[in-house]
Motif scaffolding. Sequence first.
Motif, mmCIF file in Angstrom:
data_model
loop_
_atom_site.group_PDB
_atom_site.id
_atom_site.type_symbol
_atom_site.label_atom_id
_atom_site.label_comp_id
_atom_site.label_asym_id
_atom_site.label_seq_id
_atom_site.Cartn_x
_atom_site.Cartn_y
_atom_site.Cartn_z
ATOM 1 N N UNK A 39 5.525 -12.573 -51.594
ATOM 2 C CA UNK A 39 4.383 -13.487 -51.592
ATOM 3 C C UNK A 39 3.413 -13.078 -52.684
ATOM 4 N N UNK A 40 2.634 -14.039 -53.177
ATOM 5 C CA UNK A 40 1.696 -13.744 -54.257
ATOM 6 C C UNK A 40 0.527 -12.894 -53.786
ATOM 7 N N UNK A 41 0.122 -13.075 -52.530
ATOM 8 C CA UNK A 41 -0.964 -12.274 -51.985
ATOM 9 C C UNK A 41 -0.410 -11.052 -51.282
ATOM 10 N N UNK A 42 -1.229 -10.012 -51.176
ATOM 11 C CA UNK A 42 -0.825 -8.818 -50.433
ATOM 12 C C UNK A 42 -0.600 -9.180 -48.968
ATOM 13 N N UNK A 43 0.529 -8.781 -48.421
ATOM 14 C CA UNK A 43 0.856 -9.099 -47.044
ATOM 15 C C UNK A 43 1.975 -10.112 -46.954
ATOM 16 N N UNK A 44 2.151 -10.659 -45.749
ATOM 17 C CA UNK A 44 3.203 -11.640 -45.479
ATOM 18 C C UNK A 44 2.554 -12.996 -45.235
ATOM 19 N N UNK A 45 3.025 -14.016 -45.939
ATOM 20 C CA UNK A 45 2.491 -15.352 -45.786
ATOM 21 C C UNK A 45 1.705 -15.799 -46.999
ATOM 22 N N UNK A 274 -0.160 9.212 -39.899
ATOM 23 C CA UNK A 274 0.585 9.186 -41.155
ATOM 24 C C UNK A 274 0.283 10.405 -42.027
ATOM 25 N N UNK A 275 1.323 10.852 -42.721
ATOM 26 C CA UNK A 275 1.203 11.925 -43.708
ATOM 27 C C UNK A 275 2.345 11.727 -44.698
ATOM 28 N N UNK A 276 2.105 10.892 -45.708
ATOM 29 C CA UNK A 276 3.199 10.553 -46.622
ATOM 30 C C UNK A 276 3.710 11.785 -47.353
ATOM 31 N N UNK A 277 2.818 12.700 -47.724
ATOM 32 C CA UNK A 277 3.263 13.916 -48.393
ATOM 33 C C UNK A 277 4.135 14.772 -47.513
ATOM 34 N N UNK A 278 3.930 14.669 -46.205
ATOM 35 C CA UNK A 278 4.731 15.418 -45.253
ATOM 36 C C UNK A 278 5.909 14.641 -44.716
ATOM 37 N N UNK A 279 6.130 13.444 -45.268
ATOM 38 C CA UNK A 279 7.293 12.658 -44.881
ATOM 39 C C UNK A 279 7.160 11.933 -43.562
ATOM 40 N N UNK A 280 5.937 11.569 -43.180
ATOM 41 C CA UNK A 280 5.712 10.829 -41.938
ATOM 42 C C UNK A 280 5.060 9.493 -42.287
ATOM 43 N N UNK A 281 5.789 8.410 -42.027
ATOM 44 C CA UNK A 281 5.375 7.079 -42.463
ATOM 45 C C UNK A 281 5.429 6.135 -41.266
ATOM 46 N N UNK A 282 4.372 5.360 -41.078
ATOM 47 C CA UNK A 282 4.341 4.381 -39.994
ATOM 48 C C UNK A 282 5.142 3.137 -40.379
ATOM 49 N N UNK A 283 5.860 2.601 -39.410
ATOM 50 C CA UNK A 283 6.646 1.367 -39.562
ATOM 51 C C UNK A 283 7.451 1.359 -40.865
ATOM 52 N N UNK A 284 8.202 2.425 -41.061
ATOM 53 C CA UNK A 284 9.050 2.560 -42.243
ATOM 54 C C UNK A 284 10.391 1.875 -42.005
ATOM 55 N N UNK A 285 11.041 1.511 -43.091
ATOM 56 C CA UNK A 285 12.413 1.013 -43.059
ATOM 57 C C UNK A 285 12.953 1.039 -44.481
ATOM 58 N N UNK A 308 0.809 -5.664 -37.413
ATOM 59 C CA UNK A 308 -0.399 -6.060 -36.708
ATOM 60 C C UNK A 308 -1.488 -6.526 -37.673
ATOM 61 N N UNK A 309 -1.678 -5.780 -38.751
ATOM 62 C CA UNK A 309 -2.751 -6.099 -39.710
ATOM 63 C C UNK A 309 -2.239 -6.866 -40.930
ATOM 64 N N UNK A 310 -0.918 -6.910 -41.074
ATOM 65 C CA UNK A 310 -0.276 -7.632 -42.177
ATOM 66 C C UNK A 310 -0.393 -6.932 -43.523
ATOM 67 N N UNK A 311 -0.959 -5.794 -43.580
ATOM 68 C CA UNK A 311 -0.955 -4.951 -44.767
ATOM 69 C C UNK A 311 -1.114 -3.509 -44.315
ATOM 70 N N UNK A 312 -0.327 -2.580 -44.876
ATOM 71 C CA UNK A 312 0.604 -2.701 -45.995
ATOM 72 C C UNK A 312 1.868 -3.496 -45.668
ATOM 73 N N UNK A 342 8.935 -0.851 -34.710
ATOM 74 C CA UNK A 342 8.633 -2.136 -34.076
ATOM 75 C C UNK A 342 9.914 -2.829 -33.633
ATOM 76 N N UNK A 343 9.865 -3.439 -32.455
ATOM 77 C CA UNK A 343 11.027 -4.133 -31.936
ATOM 78 C C UNK A 343 11.367 -5.352 -32.773
ATOM 79 N N UNK A 344 12.637 -5.741 -32.735
ATOM 80 C CA UNK A 344 13.086 -6.878 -33.527
ATOM 81 C C UNK A 344 12.384 -8.152 -33.081
ATOM 82 N N UNK A 345 12.178 -8.320 -31.771
ATOM 83 C CA UNK A 345 11.496 -9.512 -31.287
ATOM 84 C C UNK A 345 10.058 -9.559 -31.787
ATOM 85 N N UNK A 346 9.384 -8.399 -31.803
ATOM 86 C CA UNK A 346 8.021 -8.352 -32.329
ATOM 87 C C UNK A 346 7.987 -8.782 -33.793
#
Length: 357
Positions: A39-45, A274-285, A308-312, A342-346
């Motif tokens: 998408x052109x804007x940051x986020x989804x949509x 979160x601690x990206x330098x320590x290899x801990x990332x929220x909602x990673x894939x 939930x917040x649509x960014x990152x 996050x669950x697939x349904x979510x």
Amino acid sequence: MKDLTGPGITDRFGVGGTDLGVTALAPDGRLVSVFGDTFERAGVGGPGWRSPVVLFGDPTTVRSGIRWTGSAGARSHYAEQALDYEHDSVVRGRRVSTTIPTDVITIGDTMYLHVMVCEGIGNVHWTEVHRSTDNGETWHPTGATWPGDQHGGLFQVLTWELGEDGYVYAFSTGFQRDKGLVLQRVPADRVEDPGAWEGWGFRDGAWAWGNPPTIALTGAFGELCLRRVDGRWLLCCFDAGNYRIDVLNLDHPTSNLYEATRGTVLHGTSWDREDHGGGRIAQLYGGYIVPGSTLDDLHLVVSQWNTQRNWPYRAMQFAGSAPRPGCPPPGTGEPGEPRRGPGLLDLAREVARRFAG
């Protein structure tokens, strides 16, 4: 190491929010990275929804962080949709919301892109292969397609790599993040022929090619990436069941995956830990190996989406090292951490809400 997409980074290509970023070297030596819903804007949509899109990178910048040099599309410096279809339209009698890339490979002077044709997250109508003979600038259908329920739905999310023996080896799983892995192979000059693909399966007390594929590793997997690095076969996989990204170090794709050297390179965590330098990332894939990596300097493109917040909603580059034989088995996550993302349904609900807006 750095964010690869997002405001101030890929705006000039019309890329605000995107994910995935599976990467291969083009015949002319450029990095070709293929991203998903963009998408052109940051986020989804919002405006500019397209998938997949292609960015080109400078291979000499891998170790310092990939620098983008251009994008695929007729308009200068705008990453246009690489495939010819319309979102939320009827294709071959089925409603298609989006087409999602799973892996790209270079064989000689041709690049091949495998994609899933979907109606929402997790509902794959069919998969197909597209071809580029101009270094990833344009893509055209090969005619190779497979139904979404091929091999019991285990031939949806795919990764592939060319071996020295002239075969392309491909691991695959479902798009629901609740299935194990199967292995197939195909002669490199017959990738476009679905009838030439053969499974690695267990029958009559032994594993052999030509059998229906048997699950080679149980679990709940998402995105996959198989690459030869320093003479080894590395299989990077999003282990959704344990909320982490693992790398398996193999002698060969037919190695026993249960006994293979395996290490966790990134852990999922909550947003407040979160601690990206320590290899801990929220909602990673994701977790795609970047060309130019070595066992001691392994680079991955990793996605993150705050549903939930649509960014990152972005792709990032991480660097570390591959597990070596003798490494202890991976842990099950940090104490107190949730084991699943996050669950697939979510995710499906979030996609429907964002895309409708």
